[in-house]
Write a protein that holds these residues in place. Sequence first.
Motif, PDB file in Angstrom:
ATOM      1  N   PRO A   1       0.821  -1.213   0.000  1.00 39.92           N
ATOM      2  CA  PRO A   1       0.000   0.000   0.000  1.00 39.92           C
ATOM      3  C   PRO A   1       0.860   1.271   0.000  1.00 39.92           C
ATOM      4  O   PRO A   1       0.535   2.244  -0.655  1.00 39.92           O
ATOM      5  N   GLU A   2       1.955   1.255   0.740  1.00 42.47           N
ATOM      6  CA  GLU A   2       2.827   2.429   0.801  1.00 42.47           C
ATOM      7  C   GLU A   2       4.098   2.063   1.563  1.00 42.47           C
ATOM      8  O   GLU A   2       4.062   1.260   2.495  1.00 42.47           O
ATOM      9  N   TYR A   3       5.224   2.633   1.155  1.00 43.69           N
ATOM     10  CA  TYR A   3       6.436   2.484   1.957  1.00 43.69           C
ATOM     11  C   TYR A   3       7.347   3.681   1.734  1.00 43.69           C
ATOM     12  O   TYR A   3       7.270   4.358   0.713  1.00 43.69           O
ATOM     13  N   LYS A   4       8.209   3.931   2.728  1.00 42.47           N
ATOM     14  CA  LYS A   4       9.094   5.101   2.703  1.00 42.47           C
ATOM     15  C   LYS A   4      10.499   4.714   2.264  1.00 42.47           C
ATOM     16  O   LYS A   4      10.987   3.645   2.611  1.00 42.47           O
ATOM     17  N   THR A   5      11.122   5.607   1.542  1.00 40.08           N
ATOM     18  CA  THR A   5      12.498   5.403   1.127  1.00 40.08           C
ATOM     19  C   THR A   5      13.151   6.755   0.877  1.00 40.08           C
ATOM     20  O   THR A   5      12.483   7.789   0.927  1.00 40.08           O
ATOM     21  N   VAL A   6      14.439   6.738   0.608  1.00 37.32           N
ATOM     22  CA  VAL A   6      15.163   7.961   0.277  1.00 37.32           C
ATOM     23  C   VAL A   6      15.158   8.132  -1.241  1.00 37.32           C
ATOM     24  O   VAL A   6      15.537   7.215  -1.972  1.00 37.32           O
ATOM     25  N   TYR A   7      14.722   9.285  -1.697  1.00 35.59           N
ATOM     26  CA  TYR A   7      14.736   9.585  -3.124  1.00 35.59           C
ATOM     27  C   TYR A   7      16.069  10.195  -3.529  1.00 35.59           C
ATOM     28  O   TYR A   7      16.650   9.832  -4.540  1.00 35.59           O
ATOM     29  N   ARG A   8      16.544  11.123  -2.693  1.00 38.74           N
ATOM     30  CA  ARG A   8      17.822  11.779  -2.947  1.00 38.74           C
ATOM     31  C   ARG A   8      18.608  11.783  -1.643  1.00 38.74           C
ATOM     32  O   ARG A   8      18.138  12.292  -0.629  1.00 38.74           O
ATOM     33  N   GLY A   9      19.796  11.197  -1.672  1.00 38.02           N
ATOM     34  CA  GLY A   9      20.618  11.127  -0.468  1.00 38.02           C
ATOM     35  C   GLY A   9      21.249  12.465  -0.134  1.00 38.02           C
ATOM     36  O   GLY A   9      21.355  13.361  -0.976  1.00 38.02           O
ATOM     37  N   GLY A  10      21.674  12.597   1.108  1.00 34.20           N
ATOM     38  CA  GLY A  10      22.316  13.826   1.553  1.00 34.20           C
ATOM     39  C   GLY A  10      23.452  13.531   2.512  1.00 34.20           C
ATOM     40  O   GLY A  10      23.754  12.364   2.809  1.00 34.20           O
ATOM     41  N   GLU A  11      24.101  14.576   2.999  1.00 35.51           N
ATOM     42  CA  GLU A  11      25.220  14.443   3.927  1.00 35.51           C
ATOM     43  C   GLU A  11      24.981  15.316   5.146  1.00 35.51           C
ATOM     44  O   GLU A  11      24.597  16.477   5.020  1.00 35.51           O
ATOM     45  N   GLY A  12      25.190  14.744   6.318  1.00 32.72           N
ATOM     46  CA  GLY A  12      25.067  15.497   7.564  1.00 32.72           C
ATOM     47  C   GLY A  12      26.274  15.247   8.436  1.00 32.72           C
ATOM     48  O   GLY A  12      26.955  14.218   8.301  1.00 32.72           O
ATOM     49  N   GLU A  13      26.587  16.190   9.323  1.00 35.77           N
ATOM     50  CA  GLU A  13      27.775  16.050  10.156  1.00 35.77           C
ATOM     51  C   GLU A  13      27.518  16.596  11.556  1.00 35.77           C
ATOM     52  O   GLU A  13      26.829  17.613  11.717  1.00 35.77           O
ATOM     53  N   ILE A  14      28.038  15.902  12.549  1.00 38.58           N
ATOM     54  CA  ILE A  14      28.028  16.409  13.923  1.00 38.58           C
ATOM     55  C   ILE A  14      29.435  16.281  14.498  1.00 38.58           C
ATOM     56  O   ILE A  14      30.263  15.520  13.985  1.00 38.58           O
ATOM     57  N   THR A  15      29.708  17.029  15.546  1.00 40.90           N
ATOM     58  CA  THR A  15      30.987  16.929  16.257  1.00 40.90           C
ATOM     59  C   THR A  15      30.708  16.627  17.721  1.00 40.90           C
ATOM     60  O   THR A  15      29.853  17.269  18.342  1.00 40.90           O
ATOM     61  N   GLU A  16      31.398  15.647  18.242  1.00 43.93           N
ATOM     62  CA  GLU A  16      31.233  15.258  19.639  1.00 43.93           C
ATOM     63  C   GLU A  16      32.610  15.100  20.263  1.00 43.93           C
ATOM     64  O   GLU A  16      33.383  14.210  19.872  1.00 43.93           O
ATOM     65  N   LYS A  17      32.965  15.996  21.208  1.00 47.45           N
ATOM     66  CA  LYS A  17      34.276  15.965  21.876  1.00 47.45           C
ATOM     67  C   LYS A  17      35.410  15.876  20.848  1.00 47.45           C
ATOM     68  O   LYS A  17      36.311  15.047  20.949  1.00 47.45           O
ATOM     69  N   LYS A  18      35.313  16.746  19.864  1.00 45.74           N
ATOM     70  CA  LYS A  18      36.315  16.893  18.796  1.00 45.74           C
ATOM     71  C   LYS A  18      36.346  15.743  17.782  1.00 45.74           C
ATOM     72  O   LYS A  18      37.111  15.788  16.818  1.00 45.74           O
ATOM     73  N   SER A  19      35.539  14.710  17.991  1.00 48.28           N
ATOM     74  CA  SER A  19      35.401  13.671  16.969  1.00 48.28           C
ATOM     75  C   SER A  19      34.348  14.118  15.954  1.00 48.28           C
ATOM     76  O   SER A  19      33.271  14.581  16.333  1.00 48.28           O
TER      77      SER A  19
END
Length: 216
Positions: free
Chosen positions: A3-21
């Motif tokens: 009936p319906e399902y979710k997916t990624v149409y266009r991928g992207g890039e994200g970034e975080i920093t945690e204690k300099k990593s």
Amino acid sequence: MLPEYKTVYRGGEGEITEKKSRFIANVAPVASEEEVLELLEAARKKYWDARHNCFAYVIGERGELKRFSDDGEPNGTAGKPILEVLTGEGLSNTLIVVTRYFGGTLLGTGGLVRAYGAAAKAGLAASVVISKFPGLKLHITTDYTGLGKIQYILGQRGLTVLDTVYTDKVEMVVLTPQKETDAVKAEITEGTNGQAVLEEGDSCYLAEIDGKMQMV
């Protein structure tokens, strides 16, 4: 078809920093494990100097295939939280790779789980996620007197016209959500006093992308 399902149409890039990593998440749509392997190899080449390239993916409309890897991080601290983001969002046919550049400070197991999960979410936030639903190609044949009414009906419903051929008559191919097909046919039949010829064509998956219904 589901009936319906979710997916990624266009991928992207994200970034975080945690204690300099640095945690860099790359998201991509995938349809097979062969595609996954190619993208993983590309990520390892791009981030050749990174300590870890952890990942998770879900393949299949029903999420039949699920895999993840900690790539040298403590067991259960990287791949699993990435996978949990995918399953929590109900996504199929999607890969997330999170690359870590170590910042010199240990995060501990809890810190790693939170960081990898947060990075995965950041990657998804930068991607285009769609809901795919069953549809079909509706073939419409009409004379010119009925064209205006048909165009009005299609416009009111936000349906996409794939193709139009003008000869002594007008032939159109329209993308129609499966659950709306009967109602669309009835409305066109009534609006043209039964003069339009309607034929159901191939089934397909549809999604609304950038405000327009498209075949995906």
